[in-house]
Design an enzyme around this catalytic site. Structure first.
Site, PDB file in Angstrom:
ATOM      1  N   LYS A 293      52.511  65.983  -6.028  1.00 17.89           N
ATOM      2  CA  LYS A 293      51.182  65.915  -5.402  1.00 17.89           C
ATOM      3  C   LYS A 293      50.149  66.493  -6.353  1.00 17.89           C
ATOM      4  O   LYS A 293      50.265  67.639  -6.782  1.00 17.89           O
ATOM      5  CB  LYS A 293      51.192  66.709  -4.093  1.00 17.89           C
ATOM      6  CG  LYS A 293      49.809  66.944  -3.481  1.00 17.89           C
ATOM      7  CD  LYS A 293      49.890  67.935  -2.322  1.00 17.89           C
ATOM      8  CE  LYS A 293      48.499  68.349  -1.850  1.00 17.89           C
ATOM      9  NZ  LYS A 293      48.557  69.376  -0.781  1.00 17.89           N
TER      10      LYS A 293
ATOM     11  N   LYS B 243      38.082  72.713   5.445  1.00 14.22           N
ATOM     12  CA  LYS B 243      38.717  74.026   5.434  1.00 14.22           C
ATOM     13  C   LYS B 243      37.668  75.120   5.618  1.00 14.22           C
ATOM     14  O   LYS B 243      36.481  74.919   5.321  1.00 14.22           O
ATOM     15  CB  LYS B 243      39.419  74.260   4.090  1.00 14.22           C
ATOM     16  CG  LYS B 243      40.642  73.411   3.838  1.00 14.22           C
ATOM     17  CD  LYS B 243      41.212  73.716   2.458  1.00 14.22           C
ATOM     18  CE  LYS B 243      42.433  72.884   2.154  1.00 14.22           C
ATOM     19  NZ  LYS B 243      43.593  73.249   2.998  1.00 14.22           N
TER      20      LYS B 243
ATOM     21  N   ASP C 123      42.992  67.053   6.439  1.00 13.27           N
ATOM     22  CA  ASP C 123      43.493  68.134   5.582  1.00 13.27           C
ATOM     23  C   ASP C 123      45.008  68.068   5.424  1.00 13.27           C
ATOM     24  O   ASP C 123      45.581  68.838   4.657  1.00 13.27           O
ATOM     25  CB  ASP C 123      43.077  69.495   6.155  1.00 13.27           C
ATOM     26  CG  ASP C 123      43.259  70.625   5.152  1.00 13.27           C
ATOM     27  OD1 ASP C 123      43.248  70.348   3.940  1.00 13.27           O
ATOM     28  OD2 ASP C 123      43.420  71.780   5.592  1.00 13.27           O
TER      29      ASP C 123
ATOM     30  N   ASP D  55      45.902  72.975  -5.715  1.00 15.73           N
ATOM     31  CA  ASP D  55      46.580  72.047  -4.823  1.00 15.73           C
ATOM     32  C   ASP D  55      47.202  70.860  -5.560  1.00 15.73           C
ATOM     33  O   ASP D  55      47.737  69.956  -4.940  1.00 15.73           O
ATOM     34  CB  ASP D  55      45.619  71.552  -3.735  1.00 15.73           C
ATOM     35  CG  ASP D  55      46.341  71.220  -2.442  1.00 15.73           C
ATOM     36  OD1 ASP D  55      47.462  71.735  -2.239  1.00 15.73           O
ATOM     37  OD2 ASP D  55      45.797  70.439  -1.644  1.00 15.73           O
TER      38      ASP D  55
ATOM     39  N   GLU E 169      46.564  65.866   3.764  1.00 20.35           N
ATOM     40  CA  GLU E 169      46.382  64.742   2.836  1.00 20.35           C
ATOM     41  C   GLU E 169      47.492  64.606   1.810  1.00 20.35           C
ATOM     42  O   GLU E 169      47.739  63.511   1.300  1.00 20.35           O
ATOM     43  CB  GLU E 169      45.032  64.876   2.117  1.00 20.35           C
ATOM     44  CG  GLU E 169      45.015  65.752   0.878  1.00 20.35           C
ATOM     45  CD  GLU E 169      45.360  67.207   1.117  1.00 20.35           C
ATOM     46  OE1 GLU E 169      45.864  67.853   0.176  1.00 20.35           O
ATOM     47  OE2 GLU E 169      45.126  67.710   2.233  1.00 20.35           O
TER      48      GLU E 169
ATOM     49  N   ASP F 219      40.962  70.413  -2.991  1.00 28.09           N
ATOM     50  CA  ASP F 219      41.150  70.038  -1.597  1.00 28.09           C
ATOM     51  C   ASP F 219      40.185  70.801  -0.707  1.00 28.09           C
ATOM     52  O   ASP F 219      40.379  71.973  -0.405  1.00 28.09           O
ATOM     53  CB  ASP F 219      42.598  70.324  -1.161  1.00 28.09           C
ATOM     54  CG  ASP F 219      42.853  69.917   0.280  1.00 28.09           C
ATOM     55  OD1 ASP F 219      42.085  69.078   0.805  1.00 28.09           O
ATOM     56  OD2 ASP F 219      43.823  70.423   0.879  1.00 28.09           O
TER      57      ASP F 219
ATOM     58  N   ARG G   7      50.720  64.656   1.986  1.00 26.76           N
ATOM     59  CA  ARG G   7      51.801  63.737   2.375  1.00 26.76           C
ATOM     60  C   ARG G   7      51.370  62.280   2.279  1.00 26.76           C
ATOM     61  O   ARG G   7      52.196  61.401   2.055  1.00 26.76           O
ATOM     62  CB  ARG G   7      52.279  64.094   3.785  1.00 26.76           C
ATOM     63  CG  ARG G   7      51.255  63.903   4.874  1.00 26.76           C
ATOM     64  CD  ARG G   7      51.544  64.745   6.112  1.00 26.76           C
ATOM     65  NE  ARG G   7      51.286  66.160   5.855  1.00 26.76           N
ATOM     66  CZ  ARG G   7      51.502  67.125   6.749  1.00 26.76           C
ATOM     67  NH1 ARG G   7      51.998  66.818   7.944  1.00 26.76           N
ATOM     68  NH2 ARG G   7      51.247  68.382   6.447  1.00 26.76           N
TER      69      ARG G   7
END
Length: 490
Positions: free
Chosen positions: A252, A264, A334, A275, A336, A257, A338
Protein backbone atom coordinates in the site's frame (compact mmCIF):
# COMPACT_ATOMS: atom_id res chain seq x y z
CA UNK A 1 19.38 9.27 0.31
CA UNK A 2 20.99 8.00 3.51
CA UNK A 3 24.18 6.01 3.04
CA UNK A 4 25.51 3.25 5.25
CA UNK A 5 28.66 3.85 7.22
CA UNK A 6 31.66 2.60 5.22
CA UNK A 7 32.97 -0.55 6.89
CA UNK A 8 36.22 -2.33 6.04
CA UNK A 9 37.82 -5.51 7.36
CA UNK A 10 41.45 -6.33 8.16
CA UNK A 11 43.64 -8.85 9.92
CA UNK A 12 43.95 -7.92 13.58
CA UNK A 13 46.84 -5.49 14.12
CA UNK A 14 47.32 -4.97 17.83
CA UNK A 15 50.31 -2.67 17.30
CA UNK A 16 48.05 -0.20 15.47
CA UNK A 17 45.66 0.24 18.40
CA UNK A 18 47.82 2.87 20.09
CA UNK A 19 47.37 5.24 17.16
CA UNK A 20 43.75 4.41 16.27
CA UNK A 21 41.61 7.54 16.02
CA UNK A 22 38.01 7.98 17.10
CA UNK A 23 36.76 5.12 19.26
CA UNK A 24 38.02 1.59 19.81
CA UNK A 25 35.42 -1.07 20.66
CA UNK A 26 36.31 -4.38 22.29
CA UNK A 27 34.16 -7.30 23.44
CA UNK A 28 34.38 -8.81 26.92
CA UNK A 29 32.20 -11.67 28.15
CA UNK A 30 30.04 -11.73 31.27
CA UNK A 31 32.79 -13.17 33.41
CA UNK A 32 35.14 -10.31 32.57
CA UNK A 33 37.65 -12.53 30.75
CA UNK A 34 39.92 -10.51 28.50
CA UNK A 35 40.71 -11.82 25.04
CA UNK A 36 43.88 -11.06 23.11
CA UNK A 37 42.76 -7.64 21.91
CA UNK A 38 41.32 -6.67 25.28
CA UNK A 39 44.58 -7.64 26.98
CA UNK A 40 46.54 -5.36 24.65
CA UNK A 41 44.13 -2.49 25.35
CA UNK A 42 44.47 -3.22 29.04
CA UNK A 43 48.24 -2.80 28.81
CA UNK A 44 47.91 0.38 26.79
CA UNK A 45 45.49 1.85 29.33
CA UNK A 46 47.60 0.72 32.30
CA UNK A 47 45.02 -1.76 33.59
CA UNK A 48 41.91 0.40 33.10
CA UNK A 49 40.08 -2.23 31.00
CA UNK A 50 40.55 -4.96 33.62
CA UNK A 51 39.45 -2.65 36.43
CA UNK A 52 36.32 -1.69 34.49
CA UNK A 53 35.08 -5.27 34.19
CA UNK A 54 35.83 -6.40 37.74
CA UNK A 55 33.12 -7.12 40.28
CA UNK A 56 29.34 -7.20 40.39
CA UNK A 57 28.84 -4.02 38.38
CA UNK A 58 29.99 -5.69 35.18
CA UNK A 59 28.14 -8.92 35.92
CA UNK A 60 24.85 -7.05 36.32
CA UNK A 61 25.13 -5.30 32.98
CA UNK A 62 22.94 -6.67 30.19
CA UNK A 63 24.37 -8.25 27.07
CA UNK A 64 25.18 -5.51 24.59
CA UNK A 65 25.73 -2.84 27.22
CA UNK A 66 28.72 -0.53 26.73
CA UNK A 67 31.11 0.83 29.33
CA UNK A 68 33.20 3.68 27.92
CA UNK A 69 36.64 4.83 29.03
CA UNK A 70 37.00 8.39 27.79
CA UNK A 71 40.35 9.71 26.53
CA UNK A 72 42.37 6.67 27.66
CA UNK A 73 45.97 7.39 28.63
CA UNK A 74 48.51 5.93 26.23
CA UNK A 75 46.16 5.99 23.23
CA UNK A 76 45.22 8.46 20.52
CA UNK A 77 41.56 7.35 20.61
CA UNK A 78 38.91 9.53 22.20
CA UNK A 79 37.43 6.50 23.98
CA UNK A 80 37.64 2.75 24.49
CA UNK A 81 34.17 1.17 24.43
CA UNK A 82 33.97 -2.13 26.32
CA UNK A 83 30.97 -4.09 25.01
CA UNK A 84 29.54 -6.93 27.06
CA UNK A 85 29.10 -9.89 24.71
CA UNK A 86 29.75 -13.61 24.88
CA UNK A 87 32.13 -15.03 22.29
CA UNK A 88 29.31 -17.09 20.76
CA UNK A 89 26.25 -14.83 20.98
CA UNK A 90 22.90 -15.38 19.31
CA UNK A 91 21.89 -13.19 16.37
CA UNK A 92 19.91 -10.69 18.45
CA UNK A 93 22.73 -10.19 20.95
CA UNK A 94 25.33 -9.79 18.21
CA UNK A 95 23.25 -7.15 16.42
CA UNK A 96 22.46 -5.36 19.66
CA UNK A 97 26.17 -5.13 20.42
CA UNK A 98 26.90 -3.61 17.02
CA UNK A 99 24.04 -1.15 17.43
CA UNK A 100 25.36 -0.14 20.86
CA UNK A 101 28.75 0.62 19.32
CA UNK A 102 27.10 2.78 16.66
CA UNK A 103 25.02 4.66 19.21
CA UNK A 104 27.96 5.67 21.41
CA UNK A 105 30.19 6.36 18.41
CA UNK A 106 27.88 8.82 16.70
CA UNK A 107 29.80 10.15 13.70
CA UNK A 108 33.26 9.24 15.06
CA UNK A 109 35.56 6.73 13.41
CA UNK A 110 35.34 3.25 14.96
CA UNK A 111 37.85 0.43 15.26
CA UNK A 112 36.17 -2.83 16.28
CA UNK A 113 38.33 -5.56 17.79
CA UNK A 114 36.50 -8.65 16.60
CA UNK A 115 39.32 -11.12 17.23
CA UNK A 116 37.74 -14.62 17.12
CA UNK A 117 34.24 -13.38 17.95
CA UNK A 118 31.51 -15.42 16.21
CA UNK A 119 28.53 -13.86 14.39
CA UNK A 120 30.72 -10.86 13.65
CA UNK A 121 28.81 -10.21 10.42
CA UNK A 122 25.63 -9.78 12.50
CA UNK A 123 27.45 -7.33 14.77
CA UNK A 124 28.49 -5.40 11.68
CA UNK A 125 24.86 -5.33 10.53
CA UNK A 126 23.79 -3.86 13.88
CA UNK A 127 26.55 -1.27 13.59
CA UNK A 128 25.33 -0.30 10.13
CA UNK A 129 21.59 -0.23 10.94
CA UNK A 130 21.90 1.93 14.07
CA UNK A 131 24.02 4.49 12.22
CA UNK A 132 20.93 5.80 10.40
CA UNK A 133 19.92 9.45 10.59
CA UNK A 134 17.49 11.31 8.33
CA UNK A 135 18.72 14.86 7.79
CA UNK A 136 17.73 15.52 4.17
CA UNK A 137 15.57 18.51 5.07
CA UNK A 138 17.70 20.05 7.83
CA UNK A 139 19.98 23.00 7.23
CA UNK A 140 22.55 21.33 9.47
CA UNK A 141 23.14 17.91 7.96
CA UNK A 142 25.40 16.94 10.84
CA UNK A 143 28.85 15.43 10.59
CA UNK A 144 29.16 12.62 8.03
CA UNK A 145 29.76 9.20 9.53
CA UNK A 146 33.44 8.37 9.70
CA UNK A 147 34.35 4.85 8.56
CA UNK A 148 34.60 1.76 10.71
CA UNK A 149 37.45 -0.77 10.63
CA UNK A 150 36.74 -4.29 11.85
CA UNK A 151 39.74 -6.33 12.99
CA UNK A 152 39.30 -10.12 12.92
CA UNK A 153 41.25 -13.31 12.32
CA UNK A 154 39.60 -14.13 8.96
CA UNK A 155 38.74 -10.78 7.37
CA UNK A 156 37.96 -12.16 3.90
CA UNK A 157 35.47 -14.64 5.34
CA UNK A 158 33.78 -12.10 7.59
CA UNK A 159 33.63 -9.53 4.79
CA UNK A 160 31.92 -12.05 2.51
CA UNK A 161 29.41 -12.93 5.24
CA UNK A 162 28.78 -9.27 5.98
CA UNK A 163 28.24 -8.35 2.32
CA UNK A 164 24.78 -9.95 2.20
CA UNK A 165 23.86 -8.46 5.57
CA UNK A 166 24.92 -4.98 4.43
CA UNK A 167 22.89 -5.38 1.23
CA UNK A 168 19.83 -5.98 3.38
CA UNK A 169 20.79 -3.00 5.55
CA UNK A 170 20.82 -0.85 2.41
CA UNK A 171 17.31 -2.07 1.67
CA UNK A 172 16.26 -1.12 5.19
CA UNK A 173 17.75 2.37 4.75
CA UNK A 174 15.88 2.76 1.44
CA UNK A 175 12.62 1.91 3.20
CA UNK A 176 13.34 4.26 6.10
CA UNK A 177 14.14 7.13 3.75
CA UNK A 178 10.90 6.61 1.83
CA UNK A 179 8.76 6.40 4.97
CA UNK A 180 10.44 9.43 6.58
CA UNK A 181 9.98 11.70 3.55
CA UNK A 182 7.29 14.42 3.75
CA UNK A 183 4.41 14.13 1.33
CA UNK A 184 5.29 17.29 -0.58
CA UNK A 185 8.59 15.60 -1.50
CA UNK A 186 7.53 11.98 -1.91
CA UNK A 187 4.65 12.52 -4.31
CA UNK A 188 3.34 9.64 -6.39
CA UNK A 189 5.54 10.87 -9.26
CA UNK A 190 8.67 11.08 -7.10
CA UNK A 191 8.01 7.68 -5.52
CA UNK A 192 7.73 6.09 -8.95
CA UNK A 193 10.90 7.84 -10.13
CA UNK A 194 12.88 6.48 -7.16
CA UNK A 195 11.68 3.00 -7.97
CA UNK A 196 12.57 3.40 -11.62
CA UNK A 197 16.15 4.07 -10.47
CA UNK A 198 16.30 0.44 -9.30
CA UNK A 199 16.83 -0.46 -12.95
CA UNK A 200 20.48 0.45 -12.37
CA UNK A 201 20.67 -2.61 -10.07
CA UNK A 202 19.09 -4.96 -12.59
CA UNK A 203 15.46 -4.70 -11.45
CA UNK A 204 12.90 -4.61 -14.25
CA UNK A 205 10.53 -1.71 -13.51
CA UNK A 206 7.22 -0.89 -15.20
CA UNK A 207 5.02 2.09 -14.24
CA UNK A 208 1.30 1.77 -15.00
CA UNK A 209 -0.35 5.17 -15.41
CA UNK A 210 -4.00 6.08 -14.80
CA UNK A 211 -5.17 5.40 -18.35
CA UNK A 212 -3.78 1.87 -18.18
CA UNK A 213 -5.27 1.34 -14.71
CA UNK A 214 -8.66 2.38 -16.05
CA UNK A 215 -8.30 -0.07 -18.95
CA UNK A 216 -7.56 -2.80 -16.44
CA UNK A 217 -10.70 -1.93 -14.50
CA UNK A 218 -9.00 -0.83 -11.27
CA UNK A 219 -11.97 1.17 -10.08
CA UNK A 220 -11.27 0.55 -6.40
CA UNK A 221 -7.71 1.89 -6.54
CA UNK A 222 -8.58 4.79 -8.81
CA UNK A 223 -11.43 6.01 -6.63
CA UNK A 224 -9.00 6.62 -3.75
CA UNK A 225 -6.87 9.08 -5.69
CA UNK A 226 -9.60 10.83 -7.69
CA UNK A 227 -9.80 13.71 -5.20
CA UNK A 228 -6.10 14.51 -5.55
CA UNK A 229 -4.16 16.42 -8.19
CA UNK A 230 -1.47 13.73 -7.90
CA UNK A 231 -1.85 10.94 -10.46
CA UNK A 232 -2.39 7.41 -9.18
CA UNK A 233 0.15 4.83 -10.33
CA UNK A 234 1.03 1.17 -9.97
CA UNK A 235 4.72 0.27 -10.11
CA UNK A 236 5.75 -3.30 -10.92
CA UNK A 237 9.32 -4.31 -9.98
CA UNK A 238 10.68 -7.68 -11.05
CA UNK A 239 13.87 -9.30 -9.76
CA UNK A 240 14.35 -12.42 -11.85
CA UNK A 241 17.24 -14.25 -10.22
CA UNK A 242 15.63 -17.62 -10.94
CA UNK A 243 13.11 -19.14 -13.35
CA UNK A 244 10.58 -20.42 -10.79
CA UNK A 245 7.10 -18.91 -10.39
CA UNK A 246 7.56 -15.68 -8.44
CA UNK A 247 6.75 -14.57 -4.95
CA UNK A 248 4.56 -11.45 -5.23
CA UNK A 249 4.99 -8.67 -2.68
CA UNK A 250 2.20 -6.08 -2.73
CA UNK A 251 2.44 -2.77 -0.88
CA UNK A 252 0.00 0.00 0.00
CA UNK A 253 1.49 3.30 -1.12
CA UNK A 254 -0.80 6.09 0.10
CA UNK A 255 1.70 8.94 0.05
CA UNK A 256 -0.60 11.06 2.22
CA UNK A 257 -3.88 10.12 3.84
CA UNK A 258 -6.27 12.84 4.93
CA UNK A 259 -9.06 10.28 5.19
CA UNK A 260 -10.74 11.89 2.17
CA UNK A 261 -14.31 13.06 2.71
CA UNK A 262 -14.29 10.98 5.93
CA UNK A 263 -11.68 13.45 7.15
CA UNK A 264 -9.27 12.43 9.90
CA UNK A 265 -8.88 14.60 13.05
CA UNK A 266 -6.27 17.34 12.66
CA UNK A 267 -4.25 16.10 15.64
CA UNK A 268 -1.74 13.59 14.36
CA UNK A 269 -2.62 13.94 10.70
CA UNK A 270 0.98 15.02 9.99
CA UNK A 271 2.01 11.43 10.67
CA UNK A 272 0.05 10.24 7.66
CA UNK A 273 3.11 10.77 5.49
CA UNK A 274 3.99 7.21 6.61
CA UNK A 275 0.84 5.65 5.14
CA UNK A 276 2.92 4.38 2.23
CA UNK A 277 4.88 2.18 4.64
CA UNK A 278 3.83 -1.07 2.98
CA UNK A 279 5.05 0.12 -0.40
CA UNK A 280 8.23 1.33 1.30
CA UNK A 281 8.95 -2.15 2.67
CA UNK A 282 8.32 -3.80 -0.69
CA UNK A 283 10.71 -1.32 -2.30
CA UNK A 284 13.40 -1.98 0.30
CA UNK A 285 13.12 -5.74 -0.15
CA UNK A 286 13.49 -5.41 -3.91
CA UNK A 287 16.62 -3.28 -3.49
CA UNK A 288 18.11 -5.76 -1.01
CA UNK A 289 17.46 -8.73 -3.32
CA UNK A 290 19.08 -6.93 -6.24
CA UNK A 291 22.12 -5.83 -4.24
CA UNK A 292 22.83 -9.33 -2.98
CA UNK A 293 21.96 -10.92 -6.36
CA UNK A 294 19.43 -13.27 -4.77
CA UNK A 295 18.81 -16.47 -6.77
CA UNK A 296 15.05 -16.00 -6.55
CA UNK A 297 12.17 -14.71 -8.64
CA UNK A 298 10.33 -11.95 -6.78
CA UNK A 299 7.93 -9.33 -8.09
CA UNK A 300 7.13 -6.25 -6.03
CA UNK A 301 3.97 -4.29 -6.84
CA UNK A 302 2.98 -1.01 -5.19
CA UNK A 303 -0.14 1.09 -5.58
CA UNK A 304 0.73 4.78 -5.29
CA UNK A 305 -2.12 7.18 -4.54
CA UNK A 306 -2.94 10.26 -2.46
CA UNK A 307 -6.22 10.38 -0.50
CA UNK A 308 -7.50 13.95 -0.54
CA UNK A 309 -10.92 15.61 -0.13
CA UNK A 310 -12.14 17.72 -3.05
CA UNK A 311 -15.06 18.18 -5.38
CA UNK A 312 -13.83 15.15 -7.30
CA UNK A 313 -13.29 12.89 -4.29
CA UNK A 314 -15.09 9.60 -3.75
CA UNK A 315 -17.98 9.99 -1.29
CA UNK A 316 -19.25 7.79 1.53
CA UNK A 317 -22.04 5.72 0.02
CA UNK A 318 -20.51 5.57 -3.48
CA UNK A 319 -20.28 2.15 -5.14
CA UNK A 320 -17.15 1.30 -7.13
CA UNK A 321 -16.19 -1.74 -9.19
CA UNK A 322 -12.92 -3.55 -8.52
CA UNK A 323 -10.66 -5.12 -11.13
CA UNK A 324 -11.99 -8.50 -10.05
CA UNK A 325 -15.49 -7.30 -10.95
CA UNK A 326 -16.88 -7.25 -7.41
CA UNK A 327 -18.69 -4.08 -6.38
CA UNK A 328 -17.78 -2.24 -3.19
CA UNK A 329 -19.86 0.22 -1.17
CA UNK A 330 -17.45 2.84 0.13
CA UNK A 331 -18.91 3.39 3.59
CA UNK A 332 -15.80 5.19 4.88
CA UNK A 333 -13.31 6.87 2.57
CA UNK A 334 -10.66 6.57 5.29
CA UNK A 335 -10.69 2.79 4.80
CA UNK A 336 -8.85 3.41 1.53
CA UNK A 337 -5.78 1.17 1.79
CA UNK A 338 -7.76 -2.01 1.20
CA UNK A 339 -9.26 -0.45 -1.93
CA UNK A 340 -5.77 0.12 -3.28
CA UNK A 341 -4.49 -3.31 -2.29
CA UNK A 342 -7.41 -5.36 -3.61
CA UNK A 343 -6.90 -4.18 -7.19
CA UNK A 344 -3.11 -4.56 -7.09
CA UNK A 345 -3.45 -8.03 -5.57
CA UNK A 346 -5.89 -9.08 -8.30
CA UNK A 347 -3.58 -7.67 -10.97
CA UNK A 348 -0.69 -9.65 -9.46
CA UNK A 349 -2.63 -12.90 -9.63
CA UNK A 350 -3.93 -12.28 -13.16
CA UNK A 351 -0.69 -11.03 -14.73
CA UNK A 352 2.18 -12.28 -12.53
CA UNK A 353 0.82 -15.75 -11.67
CA UNK A 354 2.63 -15.90 -8.32
CA UNK A 355 3.55 -19.03 -6.40
CA UNK A 356 2.57 -17.10 -3.25
CA UNK A 357 1.64 -13.55 -2.30
CA UNK A 358 2.32 -11.24 0.65
CA UNK A 359 0.68 -7.84 1.05
CA UNK A 360 1.82 -5.17 3.49
CA UNK A 361 0.03 -2.06 4.66
CA UNK A 362 -0.19 0.48 7.44
CA UNK A 363 -3.83 -0.48 7.30
CA UNK A 364 -5.69 -0.05 10.58
CA UNK A 365 -5.53 1.78 13.87
CA UNK A 366 -7.23 -1.31 15.30
CA UNK A 367 -3.98 -3.21 14.76
CA UNK A 368 -2.18 -0.75 17.06
CA UNK A 369 -4.92 -1.10 19.67
CA UNK A 370 -4.50 -4.88 19.58
CA UNK A 371 -0.73 -5.25 19.35
CA UNK A 372 0.80 -1.87 20.13
CA UNK A 373 4.12 -1.10 18.48
CA UNK A 374 5.78 -4.45 19.22
CA UNK A 375 4.24 -6.70 16.57
CA UNK A 376 2.76 -6.60 13.11
CA UNK A 377 -0.51 -8.49 12.65
CA UNK A 378 -0.23 -11.60 10.48
CA UNK A 379 -3.20 -13.06 8.61
CA UNK A 380 -3.04 -15.98 6.21
CA UNK A 381 -5.00 -18.59 4.29
CA UNK A 382 -2.11 -21.09 4.38
CA UNK A 383 -0.65 -22.58 7.56
CA UNK A 384 2.78 -23.66 6.21
CA UNK A 385 3.29 -20.30 4.50
CA UNK A 386 2.31 -18.38 7.64
CA UNK A 387 4.56 -20.58 9.72
CA UNK A 388 7.48 -19.96 7.37
CA UNK A 389 7.03 -16.19 7.64
CA UNK A 390 6.70 -16.24 11.42
CA UNK A 391 9.90 -18.28 11.62
CA UNK A 392 11.68 -15.77 9.37
CA UNK A 393 10.42 -12.82 11.41
CA UNK A 394 11.55 -14.52 14.61
CA UNK A 395 14.99 -15.25 13.18
CA UNK A 396 15.40 -11.59 12.25
CA UNK A 397 13.98 -10.26 15.52
CA UNK A 398 11.04 -8.50 13.87
CA UNK A 399 7.87 -8.84 15.94
CA UNK A 400 4.91 -10.55 14.26
CA UNK A 401 1.78 -12.15 15.71
CA UNK A 402 -0.72 -14.48 14.02
CA UNK A 403 -4.32 -13.23 14.10
CA UNK A 404 -7.60 -15.07 13.46
CA UNK A 405 -9.92 -14.99 10.47
CA UNK A 406 -13.36 -16.55 9.95
CA UNK A 407 -16.82 -16.37 8.44
CA UNK A 408 -18.34 -14.40 11.29
CA UNK A 409 -15.87 -11.59 10.61
CA UNK A 410 -16.47 -11.84 6.87
CA UNK A 411 -20.23 -11.47 7.37
CA UNK A 412 -19.60 -8.05 8.91
CA UNK A 413 -18.76 -6.79 5.40
CA UNK A 414 -22.21 -7.46 3.91
CA UNK A 415 -23.72 -4.49 2.07
CA UNK A 416 -27.37 -3.88 1.13
CA UNK A 417 -26.41 -2.21 -2.16
CA UNK A 418 -23.16 -3.86 -3.32
CA UNK A 419 -21.21 -7.11 -3.07
CA UNK A 420 -19.47 -5.83 0.06
CA UNK A 421 -18.74 -2.80 2.22
CA UNK A 422 -15.19 -1.52 2.57
CA UNK A 423 -15.40 -1.51 6.38
CA UNK A 424 -17.07 -3.75 8.94
CA UNK A 425 -17.42 -1.31 11.81
CA UNK A 426 -15.26 -0.70 14.89
CA UNK A 427 -15.19 -4.24 16.37
CA UNK A 428 -12.32 -6.41 15.06
CA UNK A 429 -11.31 -3.68 12.63
CA UNK A 430 -7.94 -5.18 11.69
CA UNK A 431 -9.53 -8.61 11.18
CA UNK A 432 -12.37 -7.39 8.97
CA UNK A 433 -9.83 -5.48 6.87
CA UNK A 434 -7.99 -8.76 6.34
CA UNK A 435 -11.28 -10.50 5.51
CA UNK A 436 -11.94 -7.83 2.88
CA UNK A 437 -8.57 -8.48 1.25
CA UNK A 438 -9.09 -12.24 1.49
CA UNK A 439 -12.02 -11.89 -0.90
CA UNK A 440 -9.51 -10.91 -3.57
CA UNK A 441 -7.24 -13.94 -3.14
CA UNK A 442 -7.72 -16.91 -5.43
CA UNK A 443 -8.24 -20.23 -3.61
CA UNK A 444 -5.00 -21.80 -4.85
CA UNK A 445 -2.71 -18.87 -3.93
CA UNK A 446 -0.93 -19.02 -0.54
CA UNK A 447 -1.36 -15.54 0.92
CA UNK A 448 -0.23 -13.50 3.91
CA UNK A 449 -1.54 -10.08 4.90
CA UNK A 450 0.69 -8.00 7.17
CA UNK A 451 -0.86 -5.03 8.96
CA UNK A 452 2.20 -2.98 9.88
CA UNK A 453 0.44 0.11 11.24
CA UNK A 454 2.13 -0.17 14.63
CA UNK A 455 5.65 -1.08 13.55
CA UNK A 456 6.43 0.95 10.43
CA UNK A 457 7.02 4.26 12.24
CA UNK A 458 7.56 4.69 15.98
CA UNK A 459 7.92 7.58 18.42
CA UNK A 460 10.90 6.29 20.39
CA UNK A 461 14.32 4.79 19.70
CA UNK A 462 14.61 1.07 19.11
CA UNK A 463 17.58 -1.26 19.38
CA UNK A 464 18.46 -1.06 15.68
CA UNK A 465 16.83 2.21 14.66
CA UNK A 466 16.32 5.73 15.97
CA UNK A 467 12.74 6.98 16.34
CA UNK A 468 10.86 7.44 13.08
CA UNK A 469 10.75 4.93 10.25
CA UNK A 470 11.97 1.48 11.28
CA UNK A 471 12.20 -0.42 8.00
CA UNK A 472 10.34 -3.27 9.72
CA UNK A 473 9.76 -6.20 7.40
CA UNK A 474 12.70 -5.87 5.03
CA UNK A 475 14.82 -8.29 7.02
CA UNK A 476 11.99 -10.75 7.67
CA UNK A 477 10.89 -10.87 4.03
CA UNK A 478 14.46 -11.16 2.79
CA UNK A 479 14.88 -14.11 5.15
CA UNK A 480 11.63 -15.65 3.87
CA UNK A 481 12.97 -15.39 0.32
CA UNK A 482 16.28 -17.00 1.35
CA UNK A 483 14.67 -19.87 3.19
CA UNK A 484 11.72 -20.64 0.93
CA UNK A 485 12.09 -19.13 -2.54
CA UNK A 486 15.76 -19.21 -3.51
CA UNK A 487 16.97 -21.90 -5.89
CA UNK A 488 20.40 -23.50 -6.04
CA UNK A 489 20.53 -23.07 -9.79
CA UNK A 490 19.97 -19.31 -9.51
Amino acid sequence: MTDLRKISFAETDLDALKDAVGRVAVFVNGEGQLGRGARRLNRLTKGAVARAVEGEGWEKRASGDVLSLAFPAGMAAEAVDIVKLERRPDVAAARKAGAAIAKVAGSSAVTVLGDTQTRLAETVMGLALRGYTFTDHKSDKGTPLAPALVYCTKPETVEAEAAAALAVAEGVFFTRDLVNEPANVLTTREFAARLEALRDLGVEVEVLEEDRLAELGMGALLCVGQGSAAPSKVVVMRWKGAEAAPLALVGKGVVFDTGGISLKPAVGMEDMTMDMGGAGVVSGVMKALALRKAPAHVVGLVGLVENMPSGEAVRPGDVVTSMKGDTIEVVNTDAEGRLVLCDVMWFAQEHIKPAAMVDLATLTGACIVALGHENAAVYSNDEPFAGAFLKSAGTEGEGAWRMPMGKAYDDMLKSPVADMKNIGGRPAGSITAAQFLGRFVKPDVPWIHLDIAGVAHVKSDGTLAPKGATGWGVMALDRLVRDRFETKEG
